[in-house]
Design an enzyme around this catalytic site. Sequence first.
Site, PDB file in Angstrom:
ATOM      1  N   SER A 171       9.920   2.164  -3.294  1.00  0.00           N
ATOM      2  CA  SER A 171       9.546   0.933  -2.959  1.00  0.00           C
ATOM      3  C   SER A 171      10.318  -0.228  -3.720  1.00  0.00           C
ATOM      4  O   SER A 171      11.024   0.120  -4.763  1.00  0.00           O
ATOM      5  CB  SER A 171       7.922   0.682  -3.433  1.00  0.00           C
ATOM      6  OG  SER A 171       7.649  -0.708  -3.192  1.00  0.00           O
ATOM      7  N   TYR A 228      -0.039   0.326  -7.139  1.00  0.00           N
ATOM      8  CA  TYR A 228       0.907   0.608  -6.517  1.00  0.00           C
ATOM      9  C   TYR A 228       2.024   0.540  -7.290  1.00  0.00           C
ATOM     10  O   TYR A 228       2.877   1.403  -7.172  1.00  0.00           O
ATOM     11  CB  TYR A 228       0.951  -0.319  -5.068  1.00  0.00           C
ATOM     12  CG  TYR A 228       1.938   0.005  -4.184  1.00  0.00           C
ATOM     13  CD1 TYR A 228       1.831   0.838  -3.217  1.00  0.00           C
ATOM     14  CD2 TYR A 228       3.100  -0.843  -4.198  1.00  0.00           C
ATOM     15  CE1 TYR A 228       2.653   1.111  -2.168  1.00  0.00           C
ATOM     16  CE2 TYR A 228       4.114  -0.341  -2.958  1.00  0.00           C
ATOM     17  CZ  TYR A 228       3.862   0.537  -2.104  1.00  0.00           C
ATOM     18  OH  TYR A 228       4.767   0.734  -1.226  1.00  0.00           O
TER      19      TYR A 228
HETATM   20  P1  NAD Z   1       1.464   3.144   6.852  1.00  0.00           P
HETATM   21  O1  NAD Z   1       0.218   2.859   6.342  1.00  0.00           O
HETATM   22  O2  NAD Z   1       1.831   2.775   8.354  1.00  0.00           O
HETATM   23  O3  NAD Z   1       1.668   4.897   6.704  1.00  0.00           O
HETATM   24  C1  NAD Z   1       1.193   5.572   5.810  1.00  0.00           C
HETATM   25  C2  NAD Z   1       0.777   7.064   6.351  1.00  0.00           C
HETATM   26  O4  NAD Z   1       0.150   7.584   5.180  1.00  0.00           O
HETATM   27  C3  NAD Z   1      -0.087   6.770   7.425  1.00  0.00           C
HETATM   28  O5  NAD Z   1       0.197   7.685   8.312  1.00  0.00           O
HETATM   29  C4  NAD Z   1      -1.470   7.228   6.705  1.00  0.00           C
HETATM   30  O6  NAD Z   1      -2.409   7.835   7.741  1.00  0.00           O
HETATM   31  C5  NAD Z   1      -0.835   8.203   5.784  1.00  0.00           C
HETATM   32  N1  NAD Z   1      -1.794   8.523   4.702  1.00  0.00           N
HETATM   33  C6  NAD Z   1      -2.497   7.309   3.981  1.00  0.00           C
HETATM   34  N2  NAD Z   1      -3.282   8.100   3.355  1.00  0.00           N
HETATM   35  C7  NAD Z   1      -3.413   9.478   3.313  1.00  0.00           C
HETATM   36  C8  NAD Z   1      -4.141  10.462   2.757  1.00  0.00           C
HETATM   37  N3  NAD Z   1      -5.014  10.239   1.898  1.00  0.00           N
HETATM   38  N4  NAD Z   1      -3.878  11.769   3.050  1.00  0.00           N
HETATM   39  C9  NAD Z   1      -2.904  12.043   4.020  1.00  0.00           C
HETATM   40  N5  NAD Z   1      -2.126  10.776   4.674  1.00  0.00           N
HETATM   41  C10 NAD Z   1      -2.357   9.882   4.309  1.00  0.00           C
HETATM   42  O7  NAD Z   1       2.371   2.946   5.798  1.00  0.00           O
HETATM   43  P2  NAD Z   1       4.262   2.874   5.795  1.00  0.00           P
HETATM   44  O8  NAD Z   1       4.774   1.381   5.539  1.00  0.00           O
HETATM   45  O9  NAD Z   1       4.730   3.489   6.816  1.00  0.00           O
HETATM   46  O10 NAD Z   1       4.203   3.623   4.483  1.00  0.00           O
HETATM   47  C11 NAD Z   1       5.047   4.881   4.193  1.00  0.00           C
HETATM   48  C12 NAD Z   1       5.424   4.836   2.881  1.00  0.00           C
HETATM   49  O11 NAD Z   1       6.609   3.989   2.691  1.00  0.00           O
HETATM   50  C13 NAD Z   1       4.397   4.724   1.716  1.00  0.00           C
HETATM   51  O12 NAD Z   1       4.550   5.728   0.454  1.00  0.00           O
HETATM   52  C14 NAD Z   1       4.729   3.333   1.414  1.00  0.00           C
HETATM   53  O13 NAD Z   1       4.277   2.882   0.059  1.00  0.00           O
HETATM   54  C15 NAD Z   1       6.241   3.236   1.384  1.00  0.00           C
HETATM   55  N6  NAD Z   1       6.867   2.097   1.522  1.00  0.00           N
HETATM   56  C16 NAD Z   1       6.582   1.200   2.750  1.00  0.00           C
HETATM   57  C17 NAD Z   1       6.993  -0.329   2.549  1.00  0.00           C
HETATM   58  C18 NAD Z   1       6.653  -1.140   3.699  1.00  0.00           C
HETATM   59  O14 NAD Z   1       7.273  -2.504   3.875  1.00  0.00           O
HETATM   60  N7  NAD Z   1       6.036  -0.681   4.616  1.00  0.00           N
HETATM   61  C19 NAD Z   1       7.903  -0.698   1.624  1.00  0.00           C
HETATM   62  C20 NAD Z   1       8.372   0.303   0.565  1.00  0.00           C
HETATM   63  C21 NAD Z   1       7.701   1.380   0.574  1.00  0.00           C
END
Ligand code: NAD
Length: 254
Positions: free
Chosen positions: A146, A159
């Site tokens: 991230s 986080y």
């Molecule tokens: P999101 O919330 O849309 O997706 C996260 C996924 O993880 C979901 O499908 C959710 O059901 C699953 N999940 C959550 N808790 C869980 C658990 N206990 N067991 C199993 N599955 C679980 O978010 P996203 O933005 O797609 O995030 C994906 C990754 O990218 C994460 O690690 C997030 O920290 C990282 N990220 C996101 C961003 C952003 O701007 N969206 C930026 C940097 C990093």
Amino acid sequence: MILDDFSLAGRVGLVTGAARGLGQGHALALAEAGADVAVLDIFDCAETAAKIRDLGRRAITLQADLSKATPEDLAGFVETAVAGLGRLDILVNNAGIIRRQPAAEHSAANWNDVLTINLDAVFFLSQAAGRVMIAQGSGKIVNIASMLSYQGGILVPSYTAAKHAVAGVTKALANEWAASGVNVNAIAPGYMATENTRPIREDADREASIAARIPAGRWGTPRDLAGVLVFLASAASDYLHGAVIPVDGGWLTR
Ligand code: NAD
């Protein structure tokens, strides 16, 4: 030829958090590049699996709550993927949660939930997959870091702690496993339009101020990560170890 090095034909991947958002994008990118994919989430991954099959690849789904999974459970998911699809070449540690609460009030529950899913599961799933990959002499682990692997953020101390640690674990595992033919690297997405960022995108002022600070002038999409992900999952990155690659529209360089 160089584009052949990016092919994932005959490879098998496991992607966590693949029911939606970035994780679904990662799973489909692997499948487009030729891989069969095991998809894991706390929610049903049927939609992602159907899209993988539409691309002509095999898919299996695993439904599990990573906040409750023991290291043995995580090793079991790796075994299920290997049993279902025949091998394991790629692990994408994508599942993650974020809890927004000021540091002075940040609850133990928020701290523990975020660290368990965003860090503990990353390490122990990597450990289980790494054992398989070391034994076969090849493998690719891609962790999703991230901007908060570099910066402190606001209201998200758990986080930030987890994502800094993901960058550290990426480097630690890379050092130990590089000589065994296993590459461990990370992608650090910038601000991406997913469920994770919905609360800040619904705040019109915050949404606009973030977009204005991104040199590319817009939030990212799952597709924006696909090229780097396939690179890190493929032979094209065989000499790349321990890198944390920002894919952020220029956010960090500003
Ligand atoms: P999101 O919330 O849309 O997706 C996260 C996924 O993880 C979901 O499908 C959710 O059901 C699953 N999940 C959550 N808790 C869980 C658990 N206990 N067991 C199993 N599955 C679980 O978010 P996203 O933005 O797609 O995030 C994906 C990754 O990218 C994460 O690690 C997030 O920290 C990282 N990220 C996101 C961003 C952003 O701007 N969206 C930026 C940097 C990093």
